[in-house]
Design a protein around this motif. Structure first.
Motif, short mmCIF file in Angstrom:
data_model
loop_
_atom_site.label_atom_id
_atom_site.label_comp_id
_atom_site.label_asym_id
_atom_site.label_seq_id
_atom_site.Cartn_x
_atom_site.Cartn_y
_atom_site.Cartn_z
N SER A 1 75.25 -7.29 -32.95
CA SER A 1 75.50 -6.79 -31.59
C SER A 1 76.73 -5.88 -31.61
CB SER A 1 75.72 -7.95 -30.60
OG SER A 1 76.90 -8.68 -30.95
N GLY A 2 77.00 -5.26 -30.46
CA GLY A 2 78.23 -4.52 -30.26
C GLY A 2 78.46 -3.39 -31.26
N ILE A 3 79.69 -3.30 -31.75
CA ILE A 3 80.09 -2.22 -32.64
C ILE A 3 79.27 -2.23 -33.92
CG2 ILE A 3 81.98 -1.37 -34.08
CD1 ILE A 3 83.91 -2.33 -31.86
N GLY A 4 79.03 -3.40 -34.47
CA GLY A 4 78.28 -3.49 -35.71
C GLY A 4 76.86 -2.99 -35.57
N LEU A 5 76.18 -3.39 -34.51
CA LEU A 5 74.79 -2.97 -34.30
C LEU A 5 74.72 -1.48 -34.03
CD1 LEU A 5 71.80 -3.84 -33.95
CD2 LEU A 5 72.30 -4.16 -31.51
N ASP A 6 75.63 -0.95 -33.22
CA ASP A 6 75.57 0.47 -32.90
C ASP A 6 75.97 1.32 -34.10
OD1 ASP A 6 75.08 2.30 -30.53
OD2 ASP A 6 77.00 3.06 -31.25
N SER A 7 76.90 0.85 -34.91
CA SER A 7 77.26 1.58 -36.12
C SER A 7 76.08 1.63 -37.07
CB SER A 7 78.47 0.94 -36.79
OG SER A 7 79.62 1.03 -35.98
N ALA A 8 75.36 0.50 -37.18
CA ALA A 8 74.17 0.48 -38.03
C ALA A 8 73.13 1.48 -37.52
CB ALA A 8 73.59 -0.93 -38.07
N ARG A 9 72.96 1.52 -36.21
CA ARG A 9 72.00 2.46 -35.61
C ARG A 9 72.35 3.90 -35.98
NH1 ARG A 9 72.59 6.04 -32.21
NH2 ARG A 9 74.67 5.30 -31.61
N LEU A 10 73.61 4.26 -35.80
CA LEU A 10 74.02 5.64 -36.06
C LEU A 10 73.89 5.99 -37.54
CD1 LEU A 10 75.21 8.30 -35.08
CD2 LEU A 10 77.50 7.30 -35.33
N LEU A 11 74.29 5.07 -38.40
CA LEU A 11 74.21 5.35 -39.84
C LEU A 11 72.76 5.50 -40.29
CD1 LEU A 11 76.99 2.94 -41.16
CD2 LEU A 11 77.07 5.43 -41.11
N ILE A 12 71.89 4.66 -39.76
CA ILE A 12 70.48 4.76 -40.12
C ILE A 12 69.90 6.08 -39.63
CG2 ILE A 12 68.19 3.77 -39.64
CD1 ILE A 12 69.57 1.00 -39.77
N GLU A 13 70.30 6.51 -38.44
CA GLU A 13 69.85 7.81 -37.94
C GLU A 13 70.28 8.95 -38.86
OE1 GLU A 13 71.37 8.25 -34.01
OE2 GLU A 13 69.91 6.89 -33.09
N GLN A 14 71.41 8.75 -39.55
CA GLN A 14 71.91 9.77 -40.48
C GLN A 14 71.36 9.60 -41.89
OE1 GLN A 14 73.80 12.37 -39.35
NE2 GLN A 14 73.36 11.44 -37.36
N GLY A 15 70.43 8.64 -42.05
CA GLY A 15 69.77 8.50 -43.33
C GLY A 15 70.29 7.40 -44.23
N TYR A 16 71.30 6.66 -43.80
CA TYR A 16 71.84 5.58 -44.62
C TYR A 16 70.91 4.36 -44.59
CZ TYR A 16 76.29 8.06 -44.94
OH TYR A 16 77.26 8.99 -45.20
N ARG A 17 71.04 3.54 -45.59
CA ARG A 17 70.43 2.22 -45.58
C ARG A 17 71.55 1.22 -45.31
NH1 ARG A 17 67.89 3.12 -51.38
NH2 ARG A 17 69.74 4.46 -51.42
N VAL A 18 71.35 0.36 -44.34
CA VAL A 18 72.42 -0.53 -43.87
C VAL A 18 72.06 -1.98 -44.14
CG1 VAL A 18 73.69 -1.35 -41.85
CG2 VAL A 18 73.20 1.09 -42.10
N ILE A 19 72.97 -2.67 -44.78
CA ILE A 19 72.91 -4.12 -44.93
C ILE A 19 73.86 -4.71 -43.90
CG2 ILE A 19 73.31 -6.07 -46.47
CD1 ILE A 19 72.94 -4.03 -48.81
N GLY A 20 73.35 -5.54 -43.00
CA GLY A 20 74.17 -6.08 -41.92
C GLY A 20 74.20 -7.59 -41.94
N THR A 21 75.40 -8.16 -41.89
CA THR A 21 75.49 -9.62 -41.88
C THR A 21 75.21 -10.15 -40.48
OG1 THR A 21 77.86 -9.86 -41.35
CG2 THR A 21 77.27 -9.48 -43.66
N VAL A 22 74.48 -11.25 -40.45
CA VAL A 22 74.16 -11.97 -39.22
C VAL A 22 74.33 -13.45 -39.50
CG1 VAL A 22 72.56 -10.21 -38.35
CG2 VAL A 22 71.70 -12.07 -39.79
N ARG A 23 74.65 -14.22 -38.48
CA ARG A 23 74.85 -15.65 -38.70
C ARG A 23 73.58 -16.46 -38.52
NH1 ARG A 23 79.92 -17.67 -35.37
NH2 ARG A 23 78.97 -16.38 -33.76
N ARG A 24 72.61 -15.91 -37.78
CA ARG A 24 71.37 -16.63 -37.54
C ARG A 24 70.17 -15.76 -37.91
NH1 ARG A 24 71.93 -18.27 -31.34
NH2 ARG A 24 72.14 -15.98 -31.28
N GLU A 25 69.13 -16.40 -38.39
CA GLU A 25 67.94 -15.67 -38.81
C GLU A 25 67.33 -14.88 -37.67
OE1 GLU A 25 63.61 -16.52 -40.97
OE2 GLU A 25 65.12 -18.10 -40.81
N GLU A 26 67.31 -15.47 -36.46
CA GLU A 26 66.72 -14.78 -35.32
C GLU A 26 67.51 -13.52 -34.95
OE1 GLU A 26 68.62 -18.65 -33.61
OE2 GLU A 26 67.64 -17.95 -35.46
N ASP A 27 68.84 -13.53 -35.18
CA ASP A 27 69.64 -12.34 -34.93
C ASP A 27 69.25 -11.22 -35.89
OD1 ASP A 27 71.03 -13.58 -32.90
OD2 ASP A 27 72.67 -14.24 -34.20
#
Length: 281
Positions: free
Chosen positions: A12-38
């Motif tokens: 959520s928040g900064i992490g989720l939006d940063s992932a969105r922007l980086l993916i739009e620019q062609g990056y592959r993003v590994i994002g940590t989450v605490r729960r599987e559903e997240d």
């Protein structure tokens, strides 16, 4: 496809939006989450270029498995950047009364967890001899790393400490060519404010009026903070700039605090938080 970037606290928040922007620019993003559903929810939003990684940054026992998983994903390519975003802003309260175990708990997430993750993944960022392409460490700090607001002193202490860690790492990792950047936003409209409600147990203390003022300030920050994209755009800049700045202050208060005399700043903060001032002897 551009390189891999690891972002902590990406649900959520900064992490989720940063992932969105980086993916739009062609990056592959590994994002940590605490729960599987997240992780499933974030992947549904971001698509196949997002790889959820189950990890609580304060759980050092889970780090070795997380590193092995990331190594399998990135192979010899390594990581282009680590964005240390995961953090908490609650609980709040006067340092006179706040239990030490709460203060230690916030340091475990905001500082020790961040440092443990950084140490664990630095080899994938090029912190080893013979690495051809060094990555970058980007720490999400806060204007609270420059200005300690009353009743959030614990949170500010973790962010002040992050400033020192970032400064030391920037010089130490220079032997590998790894740049270290700290981004220092002010209030951002993210879910962190709904999680950072002051503890009502202090409402019958001498700080009752100040705690009420803090309730109002948190509500204001949640509604009127800067857009989350304010930070995401700077994350992208810090990754792609040929020579990134050591720090990116994103709030005017950071500069104001550097200019104002300390006692004047104290008076302004006390007034803002409805704290009466008794002359010191």
């Amino acid at each position: 496809m551009k390189p891999f970037v690891l972002i902590t606290g990406a649900s959520s928040g900064i992490g989720l939006d940063s992932a969105r922007l980086l993916i739009e620019q062609g990056y592959r993003v590994i994002g940590t989450v605490r729960r599987e559903e997240d992780g499933e929810r974030a992947r549904a939003i971001l698509g196949a270029a997002f790889l959820p990684l189950r990890l609580d940054v304060s759980d050092s026992a889970g780090l070795p498995q997380a590193v092995r998983q990331v190594e399998q994903w990135v192979g010899t390519e390594g990581l282009a950047a680590l964005v240390n975003n995961a953090g908490i802003a609650s609980p709040s309260g006067p340092l006179l009364l706040q239990p030490l175990e709460e203060i230690r708990g916030m340091f475990e997430v905001n500082l020790f967890g961040l440092l443990a993750v950084t140490q664990a993944f630095l080899p994938l960022l090029g912190a080893r001899h013979g690495s051809a392409r060094p990555g970058r460490v980007i720490n999400i700090g806060s204007v609270s790393g420059r200005v300690a607001t009353p009743l959030t002193g614990c949170y500010a202490a973790t962010k002040h400490a992050l400033e020192a860690v970032s400064d030391a790492l920037r010089v130490e990792l220079g032997i590998y060519g790894i740049a270290v950047v700290i981004i220092e936003p002010g209030p951002i409209r993210t879910p962190i404010w709904s999680k950072a409600q002051p503890d009502t147990r202090y409402l019958d203390s001498d700080y009752a009026g100040a705690m009420q003022a803090l309730f109002g300030l948190l509500a204001h920050n949640g509604a009127k903070g800067a857009p989350v994209a304010t930070v995401s755009r700077v994350v992208l800049k810090a990754i792609e700039a040929p020579r990134p700045k050591p720090r990116y202050p994103l709030n005017p208060m950071w500069y104001l605090a550097a200019l104002l005399p300390t006692r004047l700043l104290d008076r302004l903060l006390a007034k803002r938080m409805a704290l009466p001032r008794r002359p010191a002897r």
